[in-house]
Design a protein around this motif. Structure first.
Motif, mmCIF file in Angstrom:
data_model
loop_
_atom_site.group_PDB
_atom_site.id
_atom_site.type_symbol
_atom_site.label_atom_id
_atom_site.label_comp_id
_atom_site.label_asym_id
_atom_site.label_seq_id
_atom_site.Cartn_x
_atom_site.Cartn_y
_atom_site.Cartn_z
ATOM 1 N N GLN A 162 0.834 -1.144 -0.072
ATOM 2 C CA GLN A 162 -0.023 0.189 0.024
ATOM 3 C C GLN A 162 1.065 1.288 -0.141
ATOM 4 O OE1 GLN A 162 -2.605 -0.279 3.222
ATOM 5 N NE2 GLN A 162 -4.220 -1.411 1.887
ATOM 6 N N ALA A 163 1.922 1.300 0.647
ATOM 7 C CA ALA A 163 3.283 2.420 0.680
ATOM 8 C C ALA A 163 4.388 1.954 0.623
ATOM 9 C CB ALA A 163 2.666 3.152 1.899
ATOM 10 N N CYS A 164 5.155 2.557 -0.161
ATOM 11 C CA CYS A 164 6.723 2.135 -0.215
ATOM 12 C C CYS A 164 7.617 3.007 0.176
ATOM 13 C CB CYS A 164 6.807 1.473 -1.703
ATOM 14 S SG CYS A 164 6.646 2.968 -3.065
ATOM 15 N N THR A 165 7.311 3.545 1.062
ATOM 16 C CA THR A 165 8.355 4.750 1.531
ATOM 17 C C THR A 165 9.307 4.103 2.634
ATOM 18 O OG1 THR A 165 7.012 5.307 3.635
ATOM 19 C CG2 THR A 165 6.543 6.628 1.789
ATOM 20 N N PRO A 166 10.655 4.313 2.733
ATOM 21 C CA PRO A 166 11.561 3.586 3.476
ATOM 22 C C PRO A 166 10.780 3.303 4.852
ATOM 23 C CG PRO A 166 12.550 5.620 2.561
ATOM 24 C CD PRO A 166 11.220 5.550 2.152
ATOM 25 N N ARG A 167 10.064 4.255 5.570
ATOM 26 C CA ARG A 167 9.394 3.633 6.699
ATOM 27 C C ARG A 167 8.552 2.522 6.749
ATOM 28 N NH1 ARG A 167 5.721 8.094 9.916
ATOM 29 N NH2 ARG A 167 4.549 7.487 8.044
ATOM 30 N N VAL A 169 8.226 0.372 4.361
ATOM 31 C CA VAL A 169 8.997 -0.793 3.860
ATOM 32 C C VAL A 169 10.130 -1.536 4.978
ATOM 33 C CG1 VAL A 169 11.002 -1.775 2.479
ATOM 34 C CG2 VAL A 169 9.447 -0.081 1.262
ATOM 35 N N ARG A 170 10.467 -0.644 5.735
ATOM 36 C CA ARG A 170 11.356 -1.296 6.858
ATOM 37 C C ARG A 170 10.420 -1.957 7.797
ATOM 38 N NH1 ARG A 170 13.001 3.265 8.495
ATOM 39 N NH2 ARG A 170 14.719 3.419 7.203
ATOM 40 N N SER A 171 9.238 -1.451 7.905
ATOM 41 C CA SER A 171 8.326 -2.138 9.005
ATOM 42 C C SER A 171 7.626 -3.390 8.370
ATOM 43 C CB SER A 171 6.991 -1.185 9.039
ATOM 44 O OG SER A 171 5.987 -1.782 9.974
ATOM 45 N N ALA A 172 7.362 -3.405 7.027
ATOM 46 C CA ALA A 172 6.954 -4.773 6.458
ATOM 47 C C ALA A 172 8.163 -5.815 6.099
ATOM 48 C CB ALA A 172 6.686 -4.226 4.761
ATOM 49 N N PHE A 173 9.383 -5.310 6.160
ATOM 50 C CA PHE A 173 10.654 -6.013 6.221
ATOM 51 C C PHE A 173 10.615 -7.047 7.199
ATOM 52 C CE2 PHE A 173 14.948 -7.249 6.393
ATOM 53 C CZ PHE A 173 15.367 -7.304 5.094
ATOM 54 N N TYR A 174 10.103 -6.723 8.485
ATOM 55 C CA TYR A 174 10.286 -7.273 9.725
ATOM 56 C C TYR A 174 9.048 -8.149 9.817
ATOM 57 C CZ TYR A 174 14.848 -5.313 11.055
ATOM 58 O OH TYR A 174 16.023 -4.929 10.964
ATOM 59 N N LYS A 175 7.780 -7.545 9.457
ATOM 60 C CA LYS A 175 6.368 -8.080 9.593
ATOM 61 C C LYS A 175 6.581 -9.345 8.701
ATOM 62 C CE LYS A 175 1.787 -7.072 9.477
ATOM 63 N NZ LYS A 175 0.417 -6.165 9.023
ATOM 64 N N TYR A 176 6.775 -9.147 7.551
ATOM 65 C CA TYR A 176 6.898 -10.252 6.654
ATOM 66 C C TYR A 176 8.023 -11.285 6.482
ATOM 67 C CZ TYR A 176 2.330 -7.576 5.475
ATOM 68 O OH TYR A 176 1.209 -7.103 5.727
ATOM 69 N N LYS A 177 8.802 -10.900 7.261
ATOM 70 C CA LYS A 177 10.166 -11.778 7.379
ATOM 71 C C LYS A 177 10.790 -11.609 6.060
ATOM 72 C CE LYS A 177 7.906 -14.571 10.767
ATOM 73 N NZ LYS A 177 6.340 -13.954 10.533
ATOM 74 N N PHE A 203 14.906 -5.676 -3.565
ATOM 75 C CA PHE A 203 13.473 -5.803 -3.632
ATOM 76 C C PHE A 203 12.678 -4.590 -4.327
ATOM 77 C CE2 PHE A 203 14.496 -8.001 0.275
ATOM 78 C CZ PHE A 203 13.561 -9.380 0.085
ATOM 79 N N GLY A 204 11.802 -4.669 -5.232
ATOM 80 C CA GLY A 204 11.054 -3.771 -5.775
ATOM 81 C C GLY A 204 9.701 -3.670 -5.329
ATOM 82 N N PHE A 205 9.279 -2.916 -4.757
ATOM 83 C CA PHE A 205 8.140 -2.527 -4.184
ATOM 84 C C PHE A 205 6.956 -1.404 -5.105
ATOM 85 C CE2 PHE A 205 10.512 -3.526 -0.519
ATOM 86 C CZ PHE A 205 9.743 -4.322 0.258
ATOM 87 N N VAL A 206 6.000 -2.007 -5.437
ATOM 88 C CA VAL A 206 4.955 -1.207 -6.065
ATOM 89 C C VAL A 206 3.821 -0.816 -5.213
ATOM 90 C CG1 VAL A 206 4.090 -3.088 -7.529
ATOM 91 C CG2 VAL A 206 3.623 -0.797 -8.273
ATOM 92 N N GLU A 207 3.269 0.291 -5.310
ATOM 93 C CA GLU A 207 2.133 0.626 -4.461
ATOM 94 C C GLU A 207 0.718 0.312 -5.354
ATOM 95 O OE1 GLU A 207 3.637 4.306 -1.982
ATOM 96 O OE2 GLU A 207 2.426 4.676 -3.586
ATOM 97 N N THR A 208 -0.121 -0.457 -4.491
ATOM 98 C CA THR A 208 -1.520 -0.853 -5.396
ATOM 99 C C THR A 208 -2.450 0.280 -5.399
ATOM 100 O OG1 THR A 208 -1.960 -1.814 -3.100
ATOM 101 C CG2 THR A 208 -0.916 -3.063 -4.588
ATOM 102 N N GLN A 209 -2.034 1.496 -5.088
ATOM 103 C CA GLN A 209 -3.372 2.555 -5.138
ATOM 104 C C GLN A 209 -2.548 3.740 -5.809
ATOM 105 O OE1 GLN A 209 -4.291 2.988 -1.190
ATOM 106 N NE2 GLN A 209 -2.427 3.541 -0.432
ATOM 107 N N ALA A 210 -3.251 4.538 -6.361
ATOM 108 C CA ALA A 210 -2.684 5.829 -6.897
ATOM 109 C C ALA A 210 -1.737 6.721 -5.945
ATOM 110 C CB ALA A 210 -3.740 6.727 -7.594
ATOM 111 N N PRO A 211 -0.523 7.148 -6.520
ATOM 112 C CA PRO A 211 -0.230 7.141 -7.612
ATOM 113 C C PRO A 211 0.489 5.754 -8.404
ATOM 114 C CG PRO A 211 1.419 8.348 -6.135
ATOM 115 C CD PRO A 211 0.164 7.682 -5.227
#
Length: 261
Positions: A162-167, A169-177, A203-211
């Motif tokens: 949903q969001a790919c800012t560094p903050r 992504v850092r949270s997702a990095f640990y949450k999703y291992k 890792f390439g992150f793409v947001e699933t909502q605009a923009p």
């Protein structure tokens, strides 16, 4: 055993639990009982986010599989009577996606191809969704990364978010291992492609909502070091429990102390 490239369908790859994937190790990290439920009892949880992520992967990496694996529903809302009527007649051997999900995945795909770094990686020479079997410390493992670029010693993995800012992504990095996944993928790539030089994980992150922003992150080798020992320990424990069929939780019969500070 020597590393072996195998020709397997996506379904057969995921149904074969005799060689351990990064997903199996990550699930085992949530506890033996959770692993037993998913991989031995076959109870799998699905979600619209998982469906969308899989669709984006197919559009970007394996567009030729879309017709065989997906059915496009013309109704946008699954909650409507029209959807229920359409669903009753649909081919349920394929993954059903709504028009809304298809459009979102298409926007994600276009954004990935428009992004210079991800486009360069996707257009470079390498192996896409290629299945391997290999051994790590004598334990049977398997690898099916989104893309491996042997010449650059690089592994690329695409994520929807949903969001790919560094903050975020850092949270997702640990949450999703993702650290365990990176350890599994880089060790696997180094083993299967015969490299003494460490592979880089991107890792390439793409947001699933605009923009529909796209950001690519390289994981520093020093930061990955903390995950390698944990990955190897989990892999060894998982293999031992698979042999003994002991799926009891380590702390199931213990009174635990909850630290609140």
């Amino acid at each position: 055993m020597k590393p072996e490239r195998i020709d397997q369908s996506n379904a057969d790859y995921h149904d074969d639990h005799s060689f351990y994937s990064s997903s199996q190790v990550k699930t085992f990290a949530d506890g033996p009982a959770m692993y037993n439920l998913r991989y031995n009892q076959g109870v799998r949880q699905s979600s619209s986010a998982f469906t969308l992520g899989s669709l984006v992967h197919a559009m970007v990496l394996e567009p030729d599989t879309l017709e065989d694996d997906y059915t496009l529903c013309p109704v946008k809302d699954r909650r409507t009577k029209a959807y229920k009527e359409w669903y009753a007649q649909a081919d349920k051997s394929k993954t059903i996606v709504t028009a809304t999900e298809w459009d979102t995945a298409l926007n994600c795909t276009n954004a990935i191809h428009d992004h210079e770094i991800s486009r360069t990686i996707l257009e470079a020479a390498g192996d896409v969704e290629t299945s391997w079997r290999y051994e790590a410390d004598g334990i049977p493992c398997k690898l099916k990364a989104d893309k491996v670029l042997p010449d650059q010693r690089m592994v690329f993995d695409l994520k929807t978010t949903q969001a790919c800012t560094p903050r975020d992504v850092r949270s997702a990095f640990y949450k999703y291992k993702y650290g365990l996944q990176a350890a599994h993928y880089t060790v696997g790539a180094e083993t299967c492609y015969g490299s003494d030089i460490p592979y880089t994980m991107i890792f390439g992150f793409v947001e699933t909502q605009a923009p529909f922003r796209v950001l690519c992150y390289q994981i520093d080798h020093a930061d990955l070091e903390q995950f390698y020992d944990r990955w190897r320990g989990l892999l060894q424990d998982l293999h031992h429990r698979s042999l003994t069929q002991d799926w009891a939780e380590p702390s199931a019969n213990q009174l635990l102390t909850l630290e609140l500070n």
